[in-house]
Structures are given as C-alpha cells and as structure tokens.
Design an enzyme around this catalytic site. Sequence first.
Site, mmCIF file in Angstrom:
data_model
loop_
_atom_site.group_PDB
_atom_site.id
_atom_site.type_symbol
_atom_site.label_atom_id
_atom_site.label_comp_id
_atom_site.label_asym_id
_atom_site.label_seq_id
_atom_site.Cartn_x
_atom_site.Cartn_y
_atom_site.Cartn_z
ATOM 1 N N ASP A 22 43.173 -10.386 -41.212
ATOM 2 C CA ASP A 22 42.864 -11.526 -42.071
ATOM 3 C C ASP A 22 43.862 -12.674 -41.887
ATOM 4 O OD1 ASP A 22 41.407 -12.743 -44.375
ATOM 5 O OD2 ASP A 22 43.359 -12.529 -45.343
ATOM 6 N N ASP A 244 72.968 -53.361 -57.215
ATOM 7 C CA ASP A 244 74.244 -53.360 -57.933
ATOM 8 C C ASP A 244 75.113 -52.165 -57.557
ATOM 9 O OD1 ASP A 244 73.819 -55.649 -59.315
ATOM 10 O OD2 ASP A 244 73.334 -54.711 -61.229
ATOM 11 N N LYS A 266 78.852 -56.107 -58.785
ATOM 12 C CA LYS A 266 79.958 -56.763 -59.478
ATOM 13 C C LYS A 266 80.696 -55.716 -60.297
ATOM 14 C CE LYS A 266 77.449 -59.930 -61.604
ATOM 15 N NZ LYS A 266 76.114 -59.791 -61.033
ATOM 16 N N GLY A 297 71.411 -51.578 -62.391
ATOM 17 C CA GLY A 297 71.643 -50.408 -63.222
ATOM 18 C C GLY A 297 71.262 -50.692 -64.656
ATOM 19 N N GLY A 298 70.746 -49.662 -65.360
ATOM 20 C CA GLY A 298 70.376 -49.846 -66.756
ATOM 21 C C GLY A 298 69.140 -50.697 -66.912
ATOM 22 N N ASP A 299 69.198 -51.640 -67.869
ATOM 23 C CA ASP A 299 68.083 -52.536 -68.150
ATOM 24 C C ASP A 299 68.498 -53.967 -67.841
ATOM 25 O OD1 ASP A 299 65.325 -52.718 -69.884
ATOM 26 O OD2 ASP A 299 66.582 -54.484 -70.152
ATOM 27 N N THR A 327 68.271 -48.299 -70.673
ATOM 28 C CA THR A 327 69.613 -48.854 -70.738
ATOM 29 C C THR A 327 70.650 -47.767 -70.973
ATOM 30 O OG1 THR A 327 70.944 -50.616 -71.712
ATOM 31 C CG2 THR A 327 69.537 -49.371 -73.206
ATOM 32 N N ALA A 328 71.884 -48.041 -70.559
ATOM 33 C CA ALA A 328 72.937 -47.022 -70.552
ATOM 34 C C ALA A 328 73.200 -46.434 -71.933
ATOM 35 C CB ALA A 328 74.222 -47.620 -69.979
ATOM 36 N N MET A 379 80.812 -51.908 -71.115
ATOM 37 C CA MET A 379 81.904 -52.518 -70.338
ATOM 38 C C MET A 379 83.166 -52.713 -71.178
ATOM 39 S SD MET A 379 79.525 -55.347 -68.359
ATOM 40 C CE MET A 379 78.725 -55.849 -69.889
ATOM 41 N N ALA A 408 77.053 -41.697 -67.504
ATOM 42 C CA ALA A 408 75.960 -41.144 -68.303
ATOM 43 C C ALA A 408 74.754 -40.796 -67.444
ATOM 44 C CB ALA A 408 75.550 -42.149 -69.375
#
Length: 450
Positions: A22, A244, A266, A297-299, A327-328, A379, A408
């Site tokens: 088979d 970023d 940055k 990154g984030g929003d 967002t973070a 930040m 995170a």
Amino acid sequence: MKTLPLFFNLNNKTVLIIGGGDIAHRKALLMAKAEARLVVIAKHFDDEFLNFLQSNHHQAHQKSFEPTDLNEHKPALVIGATDDHETNLSIHHAAKAHGVPVNIVDTPDLCDYIFPAIVDRSPIMIGVSSNGKAPVLARLIRAKIESSLPSRLGELAHKAGEFRQTVKNTLPTLTERRYFWESIFNRALKDEKIDSLSDELNQFKNTNNRSGEVYIVGAGAGDPDLLTFKALRLMQQADIVLYDALVSNEILELCRRDSQKIFVGKKRKDHAKTQDEINQLLVEYAKKGHRVLRLKGGDPFVFGRGGEEMLACQAANIPYQIVSGITAALAAGSYAGIPLTHRGVATSVRFLTGCYQTNEAFDGLKSAYQTDETLVFYMGLHALNKIVDSLIGSGLPSDLPIAIISNASLPTQQVLTGTLTDIVDKKDKSGISAPAIIIVGRVVDLYQPQ
C-alpha cells in the site's frame, strides 16, 4: 533549515520504487501525477497496485531487488518502501553508490529527500514538511492551508501564465506589472471571481496613475504573533521598507524578501536619520511610484511620531494608510500579567513620555494624580530618578508600587518591581536596560512572577 524545499521536474524521468504494498502504491500514484515513468520491483504486488501499473503502461518486475537494477533502469529517484530493514539498507547503499537521491519510507536517516504534505492547485503547489519529525502535524497544517485556498486558484494561474506576455507588452515597467498581478491575485485569494484578464488589464491601464503610496504600520511590541493581518499584508507588498531600531529581525524577515530595507532607527542621542529626513524619504520614494512601508515598533500614533509622517504625506499629496500596532504599554502589561485597569483598583490609564521634543527631563504630571489611575511611561528609563522625584513631589505616596518591563513580549523580557522609594536603587543594581515601559499604580500589586 535542515532541508531545502525544492520542486523536482520528473516529467518523463524514471523513478524506481521497491515495494509492492500500500505504501509503495501511494508513492507510485504521487509520482505518476508528476508524469514520471515508473519502474516497480517487488516480490509480491497487491492486486490493485499491479493493475494500476499495467493499465498505465508502467513497468512491474516481480523479483527481489538487486543493486544492479540501478544500472539497468538508470532512475532519477529511488524510493524504498519495503518492510524489510536489510533490503532497505541495500537499496540505500546502492543508490548512494550510483549518486541517485533515495528515500527510504519512514526512515529519515536513510533519506536524501523528504516527501512533504502537498496542497495541489496545479500549477500552484505547496509543500509542508516537518523534516520527518512530525508528519501528522505537517498534514494538519496542509489541511489548514487547503481549506483557506479557493478551488479556482489553479485555473487562474494557468490563465495568468498564458497572459503574461500580453501584460508585459502592455505595461512597460516591472513595478507596474507586479502591481497588476498583485491586484488580481489578492482578489482571487479572497475568492472573488476574475472573469476576464483582458478587461482587468484595460481597466488597470486606464486607472493606474503610477503614483506610489506610503504605509505607516505599527509592528507591535516585538513578538511577531502580535502583528495584525493588515500589517502583514502590507509588509508583503511594499517595495521599500524604512524600519526602526525597535523592529525585531523576526518581524523584518516577514517583509517581502526582495524589498529594499533601510534602517532609520532612532535611539536616545543616536539617530540614524532625523525625523525630517525620514519624512523626506517617504515622500521621495512614493513620488517615484514605490509602495513605501514605514515600519515602526509599537503603534505609530502612540509616541511613535506617525502623525508627523502622516502630515508629510498629506502636504505632498501622497496616498497613505495607517495601520495600528499593539502599543508597548498594552503588550508590557499583558505579558507581565499586570492589568492596566482592574475593577476596584484602577479605572483609568494615563500614557506619558520621559522624553520630550526639546530633550528636557520629565517635569511633572501636568494634572493631579488620581488614586485609581495607572500611569505608564514610555522612554523613561534614562530619567527614572527624575520621574520618581517628580511623582513624589506631586504628592504620590512613596510606597506606590512601580514596575519596569524591559523588552516586553520578547523571550528576553524582564520585570522589575518595587516602590517609588526603592525602584531607582533596584534598577541600578539589576542592570535592566531599554527599551522599557514603566508602570506606576496599585495594579502592580497584582504582578505574580512566573
């Protein structure tokens, strides 16, 4: 990557299969679909298998395998599908001696190639492999992909192949042609019916102004699983990517492979590009007809300066899309198990930054602190001592809980908790580093180390 996915052209090539049961039958059916010539050797054949071979003009030899069989039939591939280990070893050794790729079924150590679980929308073919580690999982993944692809996809792919030259003659640039086909196939993947490629091409030619577009996209806090579907779709179709420092390599690899990627990150006191330079790049590339992805990154609209990039596009009359990211603050709270609001503890959240346009240090809350609110600082790690002094000076209790969450949502995430009294000393001793989110409020008491 342990094995490289390849698609082997077996049309009119010989495949030698040893085995008459088979499993050998299933492999033969697969090889026949690829239009290979089959030579099958076995001491005993299942009746159905033998009938298939004879009725389709393939060769069946009822005998024991011998290494000289490879000299006689000169196969492109060899498949061993017997239940005798010594025979399988002999097949493997003979194939290796002749330099022919061999697969001994269900014996990964004796395989030069692996059969994937296949999604067949010919000419579209998708193979899913676990490198022999979890074939059931590969089949389940195959089934999931199978259920998501429209049945007419293969038919459209055939038509597209026949229509390619017409598109090439009509649309002079590679970029235009790619945009046209993406518009067609994106709709097809949504199971929209494409009646006439000629009509679609004429409409595209008449309406396409060859202008570019900017996508300002939030990549979330770092975990690729936090990307939105829309973000991923735009990442896959962008020509230029400006990204970023907070965009992880795992997320960057999800962008279109042949896109041009430009780092514009940055960090504090270290800017690869100023914001004005980034805005200018977005406009310049879009005016050249490119689809430009600003991956952040984030929003983009939460301390992401996405608003400035949006205004630059508006001023230059460049079409743009904004795609939110997680967002973070939200990722940090959820991954650390610290709810930003909690019944009976916190009924509001305030997002603040420890870094201002003029780079002065944090200088206060601007409005009174409410005992049932949560403060979240972006930040702010570099100015933690000034933030703490300002909060205590604003009347916040010195025993108010505070948490620092570094990286995170990533495997390297760290959580450091304390109070306004001792957090600076704890931070200095811990060596916790940016990027970090700072959460202040009674909700921090809900944190439970994992």
